[in-house]
Design a protein around this motif. Sequence first.
Motif, PDB file in Angstrom:
ATOM      1  N   GLY A 136       0.861  -1.175   0.000  1.00 35.90           N
ATOM      2  CA  GLY A 136       0.000   0.000   0.000  1.00 35.90           C
ATOM      3  C   GLY A 136       0.894   1.220   0.000  1.00 35.90           C
ATOM      4  O   GLY A 136       1.709   1.401  -0.890  1.00 35.90           O
ATOM      5  N   HIS A 137       0.807   2.043   1.026  1.00 34.59           N
ATOM      6  CA  HIS A 137       1.639   3.244   1.133  1.00 34.59           C
ATOM      7  C   HIS A 137       2.722   3.118   2.197  1.00 34.59           C
ATOM      8  O   HIS A 137       3.370   4.104   2.543  1.00 34.59           O
ATOM      9  CB  HIS A 137       0.750   4.446   1.448  1.00 34.59           C
ATOM     10  N   MET A 138       2.923   1.909   2.717  1.00 41.78           N
ATOM     11  CA  MET A 138       3.870   1.702   3.819  1.00 41.78           C
ATOM     12  C   MET A 138       5.168   1.064   3.337  1.00 41.78           C
ATOM     13  O   MET A 138       5.144   0.176   2.489  1.00 41.78           O
ATOM     14  CB  MET A 138       3.242   0.775   4.870  1.00 41.78           C
ATOM     15  N   ASN A 139       6.275   1.487   3.925  1.00 43.20           N
ATOM     16  CA  ASN A 139       7.550   0.821   3.680  1.00 43.20           C
ATOM     17  C   ASN A 139       7.575  -0.463   4.494  1.00 43.20           C
ATOM     18  O   ASN A 139       7.304  -0.439   5.696  1.00 43.20           O
ATOM     19  CB  ASN A 139       8.718   1.712   4.110  1.00 43.20           C
ATOM     20  N   VAL A 140       7.903  -1.575   3.827  1.00 43.62           N
ATOM     21  CA  VAL A 140       7.925  -2.871   4.495  1.00 43.62           C
ATOM     22  C   VAL A 140       9.119  -3.693   4.023  1.00 43.62           C
ATOM     23  O   VAL A 140       9.737  -3.400   3.007  1.00 43.62           O
ATOM     24  CB  VAL A 140       6.627  -3.689   4.228  1.00 43.62           C
ATOM     25  N   SER A 141       9.372  -4.734   4.778  1.00 44.78           N
ATOM     26  CA  SER A 141      10.270  -5.803   4.355  1.00 44.78           C
ATOM     27  C   SER A 141       9.404  -7.048   4.232  1.00 44.78           C
ATOM     28  O   SER A 141       8.650  -7.373   5.151  1.00 44.78           O
ATOM     29  CB  SER A 141      11.361  -6.028   5.398  1.00 44.78           C
ATOM     30  N   VAL A 142       9.490  -7.733   3.097  1.00 44.63           N
ATOM     31  CA  VAL A 142       8.728  -8.965   2.880  1.00 44.63           C
ATOM     32  C   VAL A 142       9.726 -10.090   2.638  1.00 44.63           C
ATOM     33  O   VAL A 142      10.591  -9.983   1.766  1.00 44.63           O
ATOM     34  CB  VAL A 142       7.769  -8.846   1.674  1.00 44.63           C
ATOM     35  N   THR A 143       9.583 -11.163   3.412  1.00 43.77           N
ATOM     36  CA  THR A 143      10.464 -12.328   3.295  1.00 43.77           C
ATOM     37  C   THR A 143       9.610 -13.575   3.148  1.00 43.77           C
ATOM     38  O   THR A 143       8.694 -13.790   3.930  1.00 43.77           O
ATOM     39  CB  THR A 143      11.342 -12.466   4.560  1.00 43.77           C
ATOM     40  N   ARG A 144       9.924 -14.396   2.137  1.00 49.84           N
ATOM     41  CA  ARG A 144       9.222 -15.679   2.012  1.00 49.84           C
ATOM     42  C   ARG A 144       9.872 -16.661   2.974  1.00 49.84           C
ATOM     43  O   ARG A 144      11.064 -16.921   2.897  1.00 49.84           O
ATOM     44  CB  ARG A 144       9.272 -16.235   0.592  1.00 49.84           C
ATOM     45  N   THR A 145       9.058 -17.198   3.894  1.00 49.66           N
ATOM     46  CA  THR A 145       9.572 -18.121   4.902  1.00 49.66           C
ATOM     47  C   THR A 145       9.156 -19.565   4.633  1.00 49.66           C
ATOM     48  O   THR A 145       9.611 -20.468   5.336  1.00 49.66           O
ATOM     49  CB  THR A 145       9.098 -17.708   6.302  1.00 49.66           C
ATOM     50  N   GLY A 146       8.307 -19.773   3.647  1.00 50.15           N
ATOM     51  CA  GLY A 146       7.855 -21.115   3.305  1.00 50.15           C
ATOM     52  C   GLY A 146       7.041 -21.070   2.028  1.00 50.15           C
ATOM     53  O   GLY A 146       6.814 -19.997   1.465  1.00 50.15           O
ATOM     54  N   ALA A 153       7.624  -7.114   7.860  1.00 47.55           N
ATOM     55  CA  ALA A 153       8.027  -6.180   8.913  1.00 47.55           C
ATOM     56  C   ALA A 153       7.671  -4.770   8.471  1.00 47.55           C
ATOM     57  O   ALA A 153       7.928  -4.374   7.329  1.00 47.55           O
ATOM     58  CB  ALA A 153       9.529  -6.289   9.178  1.00 47.55           C
ATOM     59  N   VAL A 154       7.051  -4.028   9.382  1.00 46.53           N
ATOM     60  CA  VAL A 154       6.612  -2.659   9.117  1.00 46.53           C
ATOM     61  C   VAL A 154       6.924  -1.825  10.355  1.00 46.53           C
ATOM     62  O   VAL A 154       7.001  -2.365  11.467  1.00 46.53           O
ATOM     63  CB  VAL A 154       5.097  -2.636   8.772  1.00 46.53           C
ATOM     64  N   PHE A 155       7.091  -0.517  10.190  1.00 45.81           N
ATOM     65  CA  PHE A 155       7.300   0.330  11.357  1.00 45.81           C
ATOM     66  C   PHE A 155       6.169   0.112  12.359  1.00 45.81           C
ATOM     67  O   PHE A 155       5.001  -0.013  11.984  1.00 45.81           O
ATOM     68  CB  PHE A 155       7.353   1.811  10.962  1.00 45.81           C
ATOM     69  N   ARG A 156       6.513   0.060  13.610  1.00 41.71           N
ATOM     70  CA  ARG A 156       5.548  -0.199  14.678  1.00 41.71           C
ATOM     71  C   ARG A 156       4.342   0.736  14.605  1.00 41.71           C
ATOM     72  O   ARG A 156       3.215   0.332  14.862  1.00 41.71           O
ATOM     73  CB  ARG A 156       6.247  -0.052  16.034  1.00 41.71           C
ATOM     74  N   SER A 157       4.568   1.983  14.234  1.00 42.76           N
ATOM     75  CA  SER A 157       3.475   2.954  14.169  1.00 42.76           C
ATOM     76  C   SER A 157       2.445   2.603  13.096  1.00 42.76           C
ATOM     77  O   SER A 157       1.337   3.128  13.109  1.00 42.76           O
ATOM     78  CB  SER A 157       4.026   4.360  13.911  1.00 42.76           C
ATOM     79  N   MET A 158       2.794   1.705  12.187  1.00 39.64           N
ATOM     80  CA  MET A 158       1.898   1.306  11.098  1.00 39.64           C
ATOM     81  C   MET A 158       1.274  -0.072  11.334  1.00 39.64           C
ATOM     82  O   MET A 158       0.646  -0.631  10.435  1.00 39.64           O
ATOM     83  CB  MET A 158       2.654   1.307   9.764  1.00 39.64           C
ATOM     84  N   ALA A 159       1.395  -0.620  12.532  1.00 41.47           N
ATOM     85  CA  ALA A 159       0.901  -1.973  12.815  1.00 41.47           C
ATOM     86  C   ALA A 159      -0.589  -2.111  12.518  1.00 41.47           C
ATOM     87  O   ALA A 159      -1.015  -3.058  11.845  1.00 41.47           O
ATOM     88  CB  ALA A 159       1.202  -2.364  14.254  1.00 41.47           C
ATOM     89  N   ALA A 160      -1.413  -1.210  13.017  1.00 44.17           N
ATOM     90  CA  ALA A 160      -2.860  -1.306  12.789  1.00 44.17           C
ATOM     91  C   ALA A 160      -3.187  -1.164  11.305  1.00 44.17           C
ATOM     92  O   ALA A 160      -4.075  -1.842  10.785  1.00 44.17           O
ATOM     93  CB  ALA A 160      -3.604  -0.252  13.607  1.00 44.17           C
ATOM     94  N   THR A 161      -2.445  -0.315  10.612  1.00 45.45           N
ATOM     95  CA  THR A 161      -2.698  -0.110   9.182  1.00 45.45           C
ATOM     96  C   THR A 161      -2.332  -1.348   8.380  1.00 45.45           C
ATOM     97  O   THR A 161      -3.079  -1.754   7.486  1.00 45.45           O
ATOM     98  CB  THR A 161      -1.911   1.118   8.665  1.00 45.45           C
ATOM     99  N   VAL A 162      -1.206  -1.984   8.678  1.00 42.71           N
ATOM    100  CA  VAL A 162      -0.832  -3.182   7.926  1.00 42.71           C
ATOM    101  C   VAL A 162      -1.821  -4.310   8.188  1.00 42.71           C
ATOM    102  O   VAL A 162      -2.184  -5.059   7.272  1.00 42.71           O
ATOM    103  CB  VAL A 162       0.632  -3.607   8.186  1.00 42.71           C
ATOM    104  N   VAL A 163      -2.314  -4.430   9.425  1.00 44.79           N
ATOM    105  CA  VAL A 163      -3.322  -5.449   9.728  1.00 44.79           C
ATOM    106  C   VAL A 163      -4.596  -5.159   8.942  1.00 44.79           C
ATOM    107  O   VAL A 163      -5.191  -6.066   8.347  1.00 44.79           O
ATOM    108  CB  VAL A 163      -3.599  -5.525  11.250  1.00 44.79           C
ATOM    109  N   HIS A 164      -5.010  -3.894   8.908  1.00 48.29           N
ATOM    110  CA  HIS A 164      -6.215  -3.517   8.159  1.00 48.29           C
ATOM    111  C   HIS A 164      -6.064  -3.837   6.666  1.00 48.29           C
ATOM    112  O   HIS A 164      -6.954  -4.441   6.062  1.00 48.29           O
ATOM    113  CB  HIS A 164      -6.517  -2.033   8.356  1.00 48.29           C
ATOM    114  N   GLU A 165      -4.959  -3.423   6.076  1.00 52.57           N
ATOM    115  CA  GLU A 165      -4.739  -3.630   4.636  1.00 52.57           C
ATOM    116  C   GLU A 165      -4.679  -5.117   4.285  1.00 52.57           C
ATOM    117  O   GLU A 165      -5.287  -5.557   3.306  1.00 52.57           O
ATOM    118  CB  GLU A 165      -3.455  -2.931   4.186  1.00 52.57           C
ATOM    119  N   LEU A 166      -3.933  -5.887   5.064  1.00 47.19           N
ATOM    120  CA  LEU A 166      -3.829  -7.324   4.785  1.00 47.19           C
ATOM    121  C   LEU A 166      -5.153  -8.038   5.027  1.00 47.19           C
ATOM    122  O   LEU A 166      -5.520  -8.944   4.267  1.00 47.19           O
ATOM    123  CB  LEU A 166      -2.708  -7.944   5.617  1.00 47.19           C
TER     124      LEU A 166
END
Length: 177
Positions: A136-146, A153-166
Amino acid sequence: MADLQARTPCAGLLPVTIGAGTLSEETPGTLTVLMRLPGADVPAQITADIVWPKVGRTAGKAGARAVWWGRDEVMLMGVPAPDPLPPGVVAVDQSDAWAVVTLTGPSSDDVLARLVPVDLRARVFKRGHTVRTQLGHMNVSVTRTGPESFMIAVFRSMAATVVHELSAALEAVAARG
């Protein structure tokens, strides 16, 4: 007197299961960014068990992992930084700065395709691959683990937003049937 309580970034928001996908919070423990100083050699080893990962890759395993974080940078997750640090490397504790979530399920590629401008399909983005990008509009790190799981991983201040978007993307993919 205030009654202060420690809370994880996604406390009360996760876990969530929608359709065949699950979004849960990961508690990676210590998070330390390691940065190679200009002119210094990239160290081969970070700890006895973890090597400095190649660009776009991870090293180690869940609980003790090094994630490529950018040019000459690695995020060490789950273990403290070595003491002493390798020559030419500096460390910054980031333990309280990030929210880390895990997306799992057979449609996780489709969920992320709605939000991330990078091809994360398993045939291109294999286990151990990682990327710094936008969700979306957030800087993230995405890693395939399986085969059907990603660590985001997203900045802590964006936790609620990343949960909402996903969660919204999980609902949209589940509605396709």
